[in-house]
Write a protein that holds these residues in place. Sequence first.
Motif, short mmCIF file in Angstrom:
data_model
loop_
_atom_site.label_atom_id
_atom_site.label_comp_id
_atom_site.label_asym_id
_atom_site.label_seq_id
_atom_site.Cartn_x
_atom_site.Cartn_y
_atom_site.Cartn_z
N ALA A 1 0.84 -1.20 0.00
CA ALA A 1 0.00 0.00 0.00
C ALA A 1 0.87 1.24 0.00
CB ALA A 1 -0.91 0.00 1.23
N THR A 2 0.49 2.17 -0.81
CA THR A 2 1.23 3.42 -0.90
C THR A 2 0.32 4.54 -0.43
OG1 THR A 2 2.38 2.55 -2.81
CG2 THR A 2 2.49 4.92 -2.48
N GLN B 1 20.91 15.54 -8.32
CA GLN B 1 21.84 14.80 -7.47
C GLN B 1 21.33 13.38 -7.28
OE1 GLN B 1 21.72 15.33 -3.15
NE2 GLN B 1 23.92 15.82 -3.26
N SER B 2 20.00 13.24 -7.07
CA SER B 2 19.41 11.93 -6.82
C SER B 2 17.90 12.01 -6.96
CB SER B 2 19.78 11.44 -5.41
OG SER B 2 19.35 12.39 -4.44
N VAL B 3 17.26 10.85 -6.91
CA VAL B 3 15.81 10.76 -7.01
C VAL B 3 15.34 9.69 -6.03
CG1 VAL B 3 13.85 10.28 -8.54
CG2 VAL B 3 15.91 11.35 -9.47
N THR B 4 14.26 9.98 -5.31
CA THR B 4 13.66 8.99 -4.41
C THR B 4 12.38 8.47 -5.06
OG1 THR B 4 14.52 10.16 -2.48
CG2 THR B 4 12.72 8.60 -2.10
N ILE B 5 12.32 7.16 -5.23
CA ILE B 5 11.15 6.50 -5.80
C ILE B 5 10.45 5.74 -4.68
CG2 ILE B 5 10.32 4.88 -7.54
CD1 ILE B 5 11.80 7.31 -8.73
N GLN C 1 5.02 10.39 -3.38
CA GLN C 1 5.36 10.89 -4.70
C GLN C 1 6.85 10.73 -4.97
OE1 GLN C 1 4.77 15.16 -5.07
NE2 GLN C 1 4.92 15.39 -2.87
N ILE C 2 7.19 10.82 -6.21
CA ILE C 2 8.59 10.75 -6.62
C ILE C 2 9.22 12.09 -6.26
CG2 ILE C 2 10.10 10.59 -8.63
CD1 ILE C 2 7.78 8.77 -9.81
N ALA D 1 9.43 6.50 -13.97
CA ALA D 1 8.58 6.01 -12.88
C ALA D 1 7.41 6.97 -12.73
CB ALA D 1 9.36 5.93 -11.58
N ARG D 2 6.30 6.41 -12.28
CA ARG D 2 5.13 7.24 -11.97
C ARG D 2 4.33 6.53 -10.88
NH1 ARG D 2 1.71 5.67 -17.34
NH2 ARG D 2 1.19 3.60 -16.62
#
Length: 182
Positions: free
Chosen positions: A30-31, A52-56, A36-37, A177-178
């Motif tokens: 469950a999200t 610098q970076s991305v959180t998925i 969100q990204i 990603a979405r």
Amino acid sequence: MPVRPIVNRVSRRLTLAGLGASIALAAMLATPATAQIVRHANPGPGPSLILQSVTIPAGAETLVLSGQLAAPIDPSKPVTGVESFGDTRTQTVSIFTKIKAILAEHGYTMADVYKLTVFVTADPKRGDGKMDFAGMNDGFKQFFGSADNPNTVARSTVQVAALAGPNYLVEIEATAARMPRR
């Protein structure tokens, strides 16, 4: 003890264990509606061309594209060399146009791209054995950090000795990603 009560007890325990595992799995998958990204900018005084970076977050849908190569500038003409595909900038634009179309086929947009790996060979016109990094960045800027797509990406760009075909100067891998649409 008769066999039937033992079978019933074992069956009930397995059913409850399965139900418990199903609930635990659903809770893990469950999200929250607010997930969100998150794109983390490079620190510094102004906007950066790359992140610098991305959180998925957990639950995001991802799409990984294989390395894409440029299409011939004029498909009706025979391929005669690098000039059939154009310089580094032209090939970069061709590849991003192809990536944009592939993403659309799967319901994604360029704004969903969060990671690129760019492979660039030496531009034979330069004569110094180096890639045309500025040309690649010029093509990149048409698709990222633009009015159409203000997002930018985490990116690696490396010069390689050669690509799969002798006429290619650029190959690009993309990951998008979405969050699932509800």
